[in-house]
Design a protein around this motif. Structure first.
Motif, PDB file in Angstrom:
ATOM      1  N   GLY A   6       0.828  -1.197   0.000  1.00 27.81           N
ATOM      2  CA  GLY A   6       0.000   0.000   0.000  1.00 27.81           C
ATOM      3  C   GLY A   6       0.859   1.242   0.000  1.00 27.81           C
ATOM      4  O   GLY A   6       1.650   1.457   0.922  1.00 27.81           O
ATOM      5  N   ARG A  16      -1.278  -1.003  -4.484  1.00 25.66           N
ATOM      6  CA  ARG A  16      -2.372  -0.036  -4.551  1.00 25.66           C
ATOM      7  C   ARG A  16      -1.957   1.275  -3.893  1.00 25.66           C
ATOM      8  O   ARG A  16      -1.258   1.280  -2.874  1.00 25.66           O
ATOM      9  N   LYS A  46      -7.414   1.834 -12.011  1.00 27.79           N
ATOM     10  CA  LYS A  46      -7.734   0.643 -11.190  1.00 27.79           C
ATOM     11  C   LYS A  46      -6.558   0.249 -10.290  1.00 27.79           C
ATOM     12  O   LYS A  46      -6.188  -0.928 -10.193  1.00 27.79           O
ATOM     13  N   ASP A  47      -5.990   1.241  -9.622  1.00 32.37           N
ATOM     14  CA  ASP A  47      -4.851   0.940  -8.747  1.00 32.37           C
ATOM     15  C   ASP A  47      -4.954   1.670  -7.397  1.00 32.37           C
ATOM     16  O   ASP A  47      -3.947   2.077  -6.819  1.00 32.37           O
ATOM     17  N   PHE A  48      -6.191   1.836  -6.888  1.00 34.25           N
ATOM     18  CA  PHE A  48      -6.411   2.497  -5.604  1.00 34.25           C
ATOM     19  C   PHE A  48      -7.039   1.523  -4.612  1.00 34.25           C
ATOM     20  O   PHE A  48      -7.837   0.656  -4.985  1.00 34.25           O
ATOM     21  N   LEU A  49      -6.699   1.709  -3.354  1.00 31.94           N
ATOM     22  CA  LEU A  49      -7.438   1.144  -2.225  1.00 31.94           C
ATOM     23  C   LEU A  49      -7.998   2.345  -1.473  1.00 31.94           C
ATOM     24  O   LEU A  49      -7.257   3.061  -0.794  1.00 31.94           O
ATOM     25  N   GLU A  67       0.047  -9.098 -10.166  1.00 35.19           N
ATOM     26  CA  GLU A  67      -0.889  -9.686  -9.203  1.00 35.19           C
ATOM     27  C   GLU A  67      -1.005 -11.192  -9.407  1.00 35.19           C
ATOM     28  O   GLU A  67      -1.149 -11.954  -8.439  1.00 35.19           O
ATOM     29  N   ASN A  91      -9.377   6.346 -10.326  1.00 35.11           N
ATOM     30  CA  ASN A  91      -9.396   4.911 -10.027  1.00 35.11           C
ATOM     31  C   ASN A  91     -10.124   4.129 -11.117  1.00 35.11           C
ATOM     32  O   ASN A  91      -9.753   2.989 -11.429  1.00 35.11           O
ATOM     33  N   VAL A  94       0.322  -7.511  -4.993  1.00 33.56           N
ATOM     34  CA  VAL A  94      -0.690  -6.490  -5.261  1.00 33.56           C
ATOM     35  C   VAL A  94      -0.140  -5.135  -4.813  1.00 33.56           C
ATOM     36  O   VAL A  94       0.386  -5.017  -3.696  1.00 33.56           O
ATOM     37  N   LYS A 107       1.762  -0.565 -14.271  1.00 36.00           N
ATOM     38  CA  LYS A 107       0.414  -0.052 -14.484  1.00 36.00           C
ATOM     39  C   LYS A 107      -0.263  -0.866 -15.581  1.00 36.00           C
ATOM     40  O   LYS A 107       0.389  -1.547 -16.381  1.00 36.00           O
TER      41      LYS A 107
END
Length: 351
Positions: free
Chosen positions: A129, A165, A190-193, A158, A186, A163, A150
């Motif tokens: 993270g 994020r 598509k790479d956020f938590l 993954e 995002n 993983v 990316k």
């Protein structure tokens, strides 16, 4: 003489008045006697009724005693006692706590063999993270163009068990342009938590570690959970190599261990509001430095299970270190995670 004698009452008149007085007295006396007799009768009926009721109660009690005289006393079950004491709600709470304890024993930081996740997929090696903020889009793009994959490359990583994020909370004004911009970014990358329960603000920063480790361990089943500041660059292959060498280890708290002075003067950088808790020497305990902190799954689950009661301090690395002091964590001081050092084999450096 004749005139004076005409005003005197005669004997017959006097006798008639005396008779009337006697009759009135006798009438008054008879009324009083009747009233007294009535109240006496009422009192007698009341006493007789109570005696009769007491006699019936004694007969009922005697019959019950005779029925139960030959039976042993009934032993109340725990359920009966709880019902009598009105503790049904307490019993429900006890069951819920026992279930939580069972969950903590089976999934917490107890040393047990690794289990595969529900979907049957192989356990991930690590969840990394990278802390970020609303005004750090340029820095995120720099990372995406350097050490952080990316798009398809991120998906392939993954598949190999790692993983990555960007980690961010929500704006104090939920749903404003700051939140909408992150949501839009995002959707594209598509790479956020996104930590919905955390407010992304400077004063809330120390709590971010609790939200990150809790959310990550709930979403992904991994060996390690890695917190990274956005002020450093990672040697991703080097980090993966270190973690691979420690796969299967439990209860590991890994990082560049350090301590330092506690700042107790308001207004100074790194001021610690809870400074008085650290003793007369005013020195922090040993802890992993903030830029890079690594926890094994059971330690991350410990944070998740106990997050509501864990104390936070002025800095997130101090907070994590305080949580690790209360459990049987294995401290691993690895100089390769000292990002500001000049070691050739370090896995991170200041950006």
């Amino acid at each position: 003489m004749e005139n004076s004698s005409s005003f005197l009452p005669s004997a017959s008149t006097i006798n008639m008045k005396n008779e009337r007085r006697g009759k009135s007295k006798s009438l008054k006396t008879s009324k009083t006697s009747v009233v007294m007799a009535f109240f006496s009768c009422f009192a007698w009926l009341y006493v007789a009724g109570r005696l009769w009721q007491d006699a019936e109660n004694r007969m009922v009690l005697n019959s019950l005693l005779q029925k139960n005289s030959g039976k042993p006393p009934k032993v109340l079950a725990v359920e009966d006692k709880l019902m009598i004491l009105g503790c049904k709600d307490l019993a429900k709470r006890i069951v819920e706590v026992e279930m939580d304890l069972t969950l903590a024993r089976s999934q917490g930081y107890l040393k047990r063999q690794s289990q595969q996740n529900v979907s049957g997929q192989k356990k991930l090696l690590a969840v990394i993270g990278v802390y970020t903020g609303f005004g750090s889009r340029l820095r995120r793009n720099v990372f995406r163009g350097s050490w952080m994959p990316k798009g398809d490359a991120l998906r392939k990583l993954e598949e190999k068990g790692v993983v990555i994020r960007f980690v961010i909370g929500r704006s104090a004004n939920r749903g404003d342009s700051l939140d909408r911009n992150i949501d839009e970014e995002n959707r594209k990358m598509k790479d956020f938590l996104i930590l919905d329960g955390h407010e992304e603000a400077q004063e809330e920063f120390p709590k971010k570690a609790k939200f990150f480790f809790s959310a990550a361990v709930e979403v992904w089943d991994a060996e390690f959970y890695v917190k990274v500041d956005d002020e450093i660059n990672l040697d991703l292959d080097g980090l993966i190599g270190v973690l691979e060498s420690r796969r299967g280890q439990s209860g590991a708290y890994i990082g560049c261990m350090k301590s330092g002075d506690v700042i107790n003067e308001v207004g100074k950088s790194w001021y610690e509001p809870e400074w008085w808790k650290f003793g007369d020497e005013k020195s922090y305990f040993r802890h992993a430095a903030g830029p890079l902190i690594i926890l094994t799954k059971n330690l991350a689950q410990y944070i998740n299970i106990n997050s509501a009661s864990l104390q936070t301090y002025a800095h997130d690395d101090i907070s994590v270190g305080s949580w690790m002091m209360g459990i049987q964590a294995t401290y691993i001081d690895d100089n390769r995670f000292c990002c500001s050092s000049y070691k050739q084999d370090k896995v991170c450096s200041l950006a």
